[in-house]
Write a protein that holds these residues in place. Structure first.
Motif, PDB file in Angstrom:
ATOM      1  N   ILE A  45       0.842  -1.207   0.000  1.00 50.76           N
ATOM      2  CA  ILE A  45       0.000   0.000   0.000  1.00 50.76           C
ATOM      3  C   ILE A  45       0.872   1.249   0.000  1.00 50.76           C
ATOM      4  N   LYS A  46       1.925   1.222   0.796  1.00 49.22           N
ATOM      5  CA  LYS A  46       2.838   2.371   0.883  1.00 49.22           C
ATOM      6  C   LYS A  46       3.377   2.718  -0.512  1.00 49.22           C
ATOM      7  N   LYS A  47       3.733   1.689  -1.243  1.00 46.30           N
ATOM      8  CA  LYS A  47       4.281   1.906  -2.583  1.00 46.30           C
ATOM      9  C   LYS A  47       3.185   2.361  -3.551  1.00 46.30           C
ATOM     10  N   LEU A  48       2.054   1.665  -3.517  1.00 46.02           N
ATOM     11  CA  LEU A  48       0.959   1.966  -4.451  1.00 46.02           C
ATOM     12  C   LEU A  48       0.450   3.395  -4.270  1.00 46.02           C
ATOM     13  N   LEU A  49       0.283   3.807  -3.010  1.00 48.69           N
ATOM     14  CA  LEU A  49      -0.345   5.112  -2.748  1.00 48.69           C
ATOM     15  C   LEU A  49       0.688   6.195  -2.435  1.00 48.69           C
ATOM     16  N   LYS A  50       1.961   5.840  -2.577  1.00 49.08           N
ATOM     17  CA  LYS A  50       3.061   6.795  -2.377  1.00 49.08           C
ATOM     18  C   LYS A  50       2.966   7.489  -1.016  1.00 49.08           C
ATOM     19  N   ALA A  51       2.769   6.676   0.013  1.00 48.09           N
ATOM     20  CA  ALA A  51       2.616   7.222   1.366  1.00 48.09           C
ATOM     21  C   ALA A  51       3.953   7.226   2.096  1.00 48.09           C
ATOM     22  N   ASN A  52       4.059   8.036   3.143  1.00 46.77           N
ATOM     23  CA  ASN A  52       5.252   7.988   3.993  1.00 46.77           C
ATOM     24  C   ASN A  52       5.216   6.740   4.885  1.00 46.77           C
ATOM     25  N   TYR A  53       4.069   6.555   5.549  1.00 45.68           N
ATOM     26  CA  TYR A  53       3.910   5.398   6.446  1.00 45.68           C
ATOM     27  C   TYR A  53       2.512   4.822   6.283  1.00 45.68           C
ATOM     28  N   VAL A  54       2.394   3.503   6.521  1.00 47.80           N
ATOM     29  CA  VAL A  54       1.077   2.852   6.465  1.00 47.80           C
ATOM     30  C   VAL A  54       0.903   1.942   7.678  1.00 47.80           C
TER      31      VAL A  54
END
Ligand SMILES: *Cc1c(COP(=O)(O)O)cnc(C)c1O
Length: 384
Positions: free
Chosen positions: A58-67
């Protein structure tokens, strides 16, 4: 009190073109069973490897800092507010045009929901937010209704001016974009649900949070798991809200298809948009170039409540699962009585609640079904 869901599902199942499509979506369930068998053999039930893998993906897919994966979308919201230190007597500004859970999360976090009217895009009106800010306001909670991101530039300006953090209810909005940025990345927290009827779903409940800052990430990791820093050390008192490893297996499996799911919802909706725009008796949402809407639902409006009731009955008789999401806005729900809101407080919210209709646009709707929907609506209005 009775469990009303079994009856509702039975009723819905009688229709041909349905909001519920899970048996098709999980037609390859045997593959998932195999992966679950592995979890069972390894006894890897609680915060197992699949949960970590899911968070990474998810972190990679949604370009998040943390999940952080949690127990539900509701918990994602409630725990985010808890991370911010929201407590009894605080206020959280949000939309009255949302699913009950948004408000339930605010209330269970101890705060009072402060409603602000929406615009014709079904989303918070940024101009109204500022008027409702007080010393007690601890968060602004925009809901990206039906996969359409709110006017975030404006909301972020207000958030910066008053130093009030944003918690996004992105439960409908996985992969939605606003000016090329994905839902969940605008606020300190972006909350998502994995409920069976959301765009990415599991076989029960689940959710996750995108988090911008390390400090809040660390706190969320504690809060979801009893505040445990290690087996023998309880850093703070928390909750039990973990994504089940078994549900993480299902989510990981479906994640492979999320782009297909999203693109299909978009193309189905744009097709309906194009064809229905010719019908003069219905009102479609105005699309914006800077938005990528992911269409949790396809919604349009008619002139009034009476016509809506007739049209819904007509569509359902033809086997089309037309629904209202939702006929009673949050400020007029019995549960909200204690806050003293009344009819007329939020005119646009009430107008939309009285005139909106939603149609299914999931990835298993066929072109011929869409054409049938279009033909049926045209027939109802005597337009061709
Ligand atoms: C579904 C939903 C939630 C809650 O998610 P759950 O996983 O069911 O707890 C919150 N907000 C909105 C807008 C939703 O649609």
């Amino acid at each position: 009190m009775k469990n009303f869901l079994p009856k509702q599902y039975k009723q819905d199942k009688k229709l041909n073109i349905n909001h519920n499509y899970l048996s098709e979506q999980f037609s390859d369930h045997k593959k998932i069973f195999k992966k679950i068998e592995k979890v069972v053999r390894n006894n890897d039930f609680t915060l197992g490897k699949n949960v970590n893998d899911f968070e990474k993906r998810i972190k990679k897919l949604l370009k998040a800092n943390y999940v952080v994966a949690v127990g539900s979308g509701t918990d994602a919201l409630m725990l985010s507010l808890k991370c911010l230190g929201v407590k009894e007597g605080d206020e959280v500004i949000t939309s009255p045009y949302t699913f009950y859970a948004t408000i339930g999360a605010i209330v269970t976090a101890g705060a009072k929901p402060i409603f602000v009217d929406i615009n014709d895009d079904y989303n918070l009106d940024p101009l109204e937010i500022e008027k409702k800010i007080t010393k007690k306001t601890k968060a602004i909670l925009p809901v990206h209704w039906s996969g359409r991101i709110c006017e975030m530039d404006e909301i972020i300006k207000i958030s910066n001016r008053y130093k009030i953090p944003i918690v996004e209810d992105s439960c409908h909005a996985i992969l939605a974009k606003y000016k090329n940025k994905m839902a969940g990345n605008f606020g300190d927290f972006g909350c998502f649900s994995l409920h069976p009827l959301k765009n990415l779903n599991v076989w029960g409940d689940g959710g996750f949070v995108l988090i911008k800052k390390k400090f809040f990430y660390d706190k969320m990791m504690l809060l979801r798991n009893h505040g445990l820093i290690s087996r023998n050390k309880n850093q703070l008192f928390g909750y039990n809200s973990r994504l089940d490893t078994i549900q993480a297996v299902v989510a990981l499996h479906l994640l492979k298809k999320i782009k297909f799911i999203t693109n299909k919802r978009i193309s189905n909706s744009l097709y309906l948009d194009k064809k229905l725009s010719k019908i003069t008796s219905i009102i479609l949402k105005k699309r914006q170039k800077y938005l990528k809407e992911v269409f949790h639902l396809f919604e349009f409006r008619v002139k009034n409540k009476k016509i809506r009731l007739k049209l819904i009955k007509f569509l359902q008789k033809k086997g089309i699962d037309a629904k209202i999401h939702y006929p009673i806005p949050m400020h007029l729900q019995p549960a909200a009585k204690i806050y003293g809101y009344k009819k007329g407080d939020f005119p646009t919210t009430e107008k939309i609640s009285n005139t909106t209709i939603s149609l299914p646009v999931h990835e298993y709707i066929k072109k011929k079904d869409l054409n049938f929907i279009i033909k049926t609506i045209k027939g109802f209005f005597n337009e061709s």
